[in-house]
Design a protein around this motif. Sequence first.
Motif, PDB file in Angstrom:
ATOM      1  N   MET A  41       0.851  -1.191   0.000  1.00  0.00           N
ATOM      2  CA  MET A  41       0.000   0.000   0.000  1.00  0.00           C
ATOM      3  C   MET A  41       0.884   1.238   0.000  1.00  0.00           C
ATOM      4  SD  MET A  41      -3.177   0.917   2.514  1.00  0.00           S
ATOM      5  CE  MET A  41      -4.025  -0.561   1.984  1.00  0.00           C
ATOM      6  N   ARG A  44      -1.776   6.442   1.675  1.00  0.00           N
ATOM      7  CA  ARG A  44      -2.874   5.706   2.308  1.00  0.00           C
ATOM      8  C   ARG A  44      -2.476   5.231   3.703  1.00  0.00           C
ATOM      9  NH1 ARG A  44      -5.548   2.041  -2.581  1.00  0.00           N
ATOM     10  NH2 ARG A  44      -6.170   3.812  -3.880  1.00  0.00           N
ATOM     11  N   ARG A  45      -1.235   4.805   3.836  1.00  0.00           N
ATOM     12  CA  ARG A  45      -0.779   4.359   5.159  1.00  0.00           C
ATOM     13  C   ARG A  45      -0.726   5.532   6.143  1.00  0.00           C
ATOM     14  NH1 ARG A  45       4.308   2.854   4.820  1.00  0.00           N
ATOM     15  NH2 ARG A  45       4.642   3.076   2.592  1.00  0.00           N
TER      16      ARG A  45
END
Length: 227
Positions: A1, A5-6
Motif C-alpha cells: 500500500m 494511504r498508510r
Amino acid sequence: MNLARRSVAEAVGTGLLLATVVGSGIMGQQLAQGNVAITLLANAVATGAGLVALILMFGAVSGAHFNPVVTLSLAFSGRFPRQEVAPYVLAQTAGAVAGVWSAHLMFAQDILQLASTPRAGTGLFCSEVIASFGLMMVIFGTLRSRPSATPYAVAAFITAGYWFTASTSFANPAVTIARSFSDSFAGIRPADAPAFVVAQLIGAALATAFDIWLHREPVVEIRETAV
C-alpha cells in the motif's frame, strides 16, 4: 500500500485513539461525580480496549504505530523506512489533535481549548521515561516472539501504566501535544508538554539501544588449527 494511504490510516487511527482517551475521561468525570479513582479506572479501561481494537483494525495497513516514538524507534532499529518517518509523525500528530476536537464535539464542549491541568516535576518526567521505555520493549519483544500478541500486550502495558506511573503513562508525543488542547480530565498544561515529549524520546531511545544490545549476535572467534 502506498505511503499516502498508510499515513491517512495512521492519522485516523491516532484520531480515534485520542477520541477514546479524551472522551472516556470526560464521560468518567461526568459519571463518577468527583471520584478521581473511578474516573481514572474508566479512562484506563476504555483506552486499553480501544487500543486493541485500533491496532487490530489498522495493523495490516500501516503497522498501527499511532505514536511518533514507535515510528522513530522502529526506523532506527531497521524495521521501518527512515524516509517515511516524517509523513507518519505529521499524520499521527494531526490526527491526534483532530481526535481531541471530535471528543469535545461529542460532549458538546468548546472545540478549541487549552488544558489547565499541571503535570510537572521530576517524578512525572521519570514516569514518562520509564513508560516509553517499557512500551517500546513490549513492542520489540512481542514482534520477535509473538507478533499476533502485540495488540494485546501494548494495550495491557498502557492500561497498567495508567496506574503504576505518576504521569498515567502518556508515552506518546502526539498524544501529549493533542491532550494539551483539552481542558478535561485527560489534559496536560501546554507549558508542561515539552518536558513530557523529551522524556518520551529519552525512554524510547534507551529502549532502542537496549534492544539492539540485548539481541546482538555474539562475535564468534574462528581460529585455524595447526595440523
